[in-house]
Design a protein around this motif. Structure first.
Motif, short mmCIF file in Angstrom:
data_model
loop_
_atom_site.label_atom_id
_atom_site.label_comp_id
_atom_site.label_asym_id
_atom_site.label_seq_id
_atom_site.Cartn_x
_atom_site.Cartn_y
_atom_site.Cartn_z
N TYR A 1 4.13 1.40 -1.67
CA TYR A 1 4.35 0.36 -0.67
C TYR A 1 4.19 0.88 0.76
CZ TYR A 1 6.22 -2.70 -4.33
OH TYR A 1 6.37 -3.50 -5.45
N GLY A 2 4.20 2.19 0.95
CA GLY A 2 4.05 2.74 2.29
C GLY A 2 5.18 2.30 3.19
N SER A 3 4.84 1.82 4.38
CA SER A 3 5.85 1.45 5.37
C SER A 3 6.02 -0.07 5.48
CB SER A 3 5.47 2.00 6.75
OG SER A 3 4.21 1.49 7.17
N LEU B 1 10.30 -5.92 -0.94
CA LEU B 1 8.99 -5.56 -1.47
C LEU B 1 8.83 -6.10 -2.88
CD1 LEU B 1 8.97 -1.89 -0.16
CD2 LEU B 1 7.98 -3.92 0.93
N THR B 2 7.97 -7.09 -3.01
CA THR B 2 7.71 -7.70 -4.31
C THR B 2 6.46 -7.09 -4.94
OG1 THR B 2 6.48 -9.47 -3.23
CG2 THR B 2 8.81 -9.86 -3.68
N GLU B 3 6.38 -7.20 -6.25
CA GLU B 3 5.31 -6.54 -6.99
C GLU B 3 3.93 -7.09 -6.67
OE1 GLU B 3 9.02 -6.12 -9.65
OE2 GLU B 3 8.18 -7.61 -8.28
N PRO C 1 -0.77 -2.55 -2.53
CA PRO C 1 -0.33 -1.21 -2.14
C PRO C 1 -0.91 -0.81 -0.79
CG PRO C 1 -1.05 -1.22 -4.43
CD PRO C 1 -1.46 -2.55 -3.84
N THR C 2 -0.07 -0.20 0.04
CA THR C 2 -0.51 0.35 1.32
C THR C 2 0.10 1.75 1.49
OG1 THR C 2 1.33 -0.73 2.46
CG2 THR C 2 -0.79 -1.90 2.42
N LYS D 1 -0.60 7.51 -6.90
CA LYS D 1 0.06 6.57 -7.80
C LYS D 1 -0.60 5.20 -7.74
CE LYS D 1 3.33 8.92 -9.84
NZ LYS D 1 3.33 9.12 -11.32
N ALA D 2 -1.06 4.79 -6.57
CA ALA D 2 -1.76 3.51 -6.46
C ALA D 2 -3.07 3.54 -7.27
CB ALA D 2 -2.04 3.18 -5.00
#
Length: 276
Positions: A111-113, A118-120, A124-125, A134-135
């Motif tokens: 999710y980064g910053s 944070l929802t699924e 990804p960032t 992992k992303a």
């Protein structure tokens, strides 16, 4: 849970594997390692070097949990972050013959910053090499699972009390960021015993979404966690790059497992850590 599922754990010698070995019932689990281990229930094989042995190991189990991967610490010792994807794909290919469901251990680092809950379904960032690795693992693993008929779920695991940088990384003289509002970083956490229970529940559920956050509901302030453990710390001004809060949504997770109110408290998480 009526019956604890039969599970093959890939990468069982790591920190989360160590938690599960203390919490899960003997006789139901195959623990994979690359080297011989003391005790019963171990399957010795190289997931990347011996795909046939890995495929054999997946037979007769309800789920395969892939914990194997390379962390930042492993990369500093010469490991390759790309192995996170390689190990996931090897596990999915091995499960393809029987269609056995695969659970991949991912991370909230994808999710980064991003801010807010944070929802699924958020894209990804990632900011770190580990988050990016992992992303990639998630994207390629879910893609291969869809092509090969293997149910795959990527588990975005939050901080685990005791194997984190706070409780697990505490040393005398420990310093912790404190923001202008007086609070320390807030993160989604889960106690190690609760994590073991939740992963057992997920391995038993027949249908799971492709991505699932794994944490206790809400957030825990890191300073409160250290205080609950009686571990001294020194506040320092948080730099502008510091992330004040990472809060994983647990709505989807709570649809397939349950939590007591105490599971989200620093005291309970510290007690679970000490019990192991």
């Amino acid at each position: 849970m009526m019956r604890f599922p039969r599970i093959l754990v890939i990468g069982a010698t790591g920190r989360i594997g160590g938690i599960l070995r203390r919490c899960w019932p003997a006789g139901q689990i195959q623990w994979q390692s690359r080297a011989e281990q003391a005790g019963a229930g171990w399957t010795v094989l190289d997931p990347l070097g011996d795909p046939q042995a890995l495929a054999e190991a997946t037979k007769g189990v309800d789920s395969v949990l892939c914990l194997a991967g390379v962390t930042p610490a492993g990369a500093a010792r010469g490991g390759h972050m790309d192995d996170n994807t390689g190990l996931a794909l090897a596990t999915i290919r091995a499960a393809a013959a029987t269609g056995t469901r695969v659970l991949l251990a991912s991370s909230a680092a994808v999710y980064g910053s991003q801010t807010g809950v944070l929802t699924e379904d958020l894209a990804p960032t990632p900011l770190s090499d580990y988050g990016r690795a992992k992303a990639r693992m998630e994207a390629e693993g879910l893609g291969l699972g869809e092509k090969s008929g293997v149910p795959v779920t990527a588990l975005r695991i939050g901080n685990v009390a005791g194997v984190d940088a706070i409780l697990g990384g505490w040393r005398p003289g420990f310093a912790l960021d404190r923001f202008a509002d007086g609070r320390t970083p807030r993160r989604s956490y889960i106690g190690p015993v609760t994590l073991a229970r939740v992963l057992g529940d997920l391995a038993a559920v027949p249908n799971l979404p492709p991505i699932l956050n794994v944490a206790a509901p809400g957030v825990v302030e890191m300073g409160a966690l250290l205080d609950a453990a009686g571990l001294a710390w020194t506040p320092r001004d948080a730099p502008q790059t510091a992330i004040a809060q990472v809060c994983l949504s647990t709505t989807a997770l709570e649809a397939v497992t349950s939590f007591a109110d105490a599971d989200s408290t620093p005291a309970a998480m510290v007690a679970e850590w000490r019990s192991l």
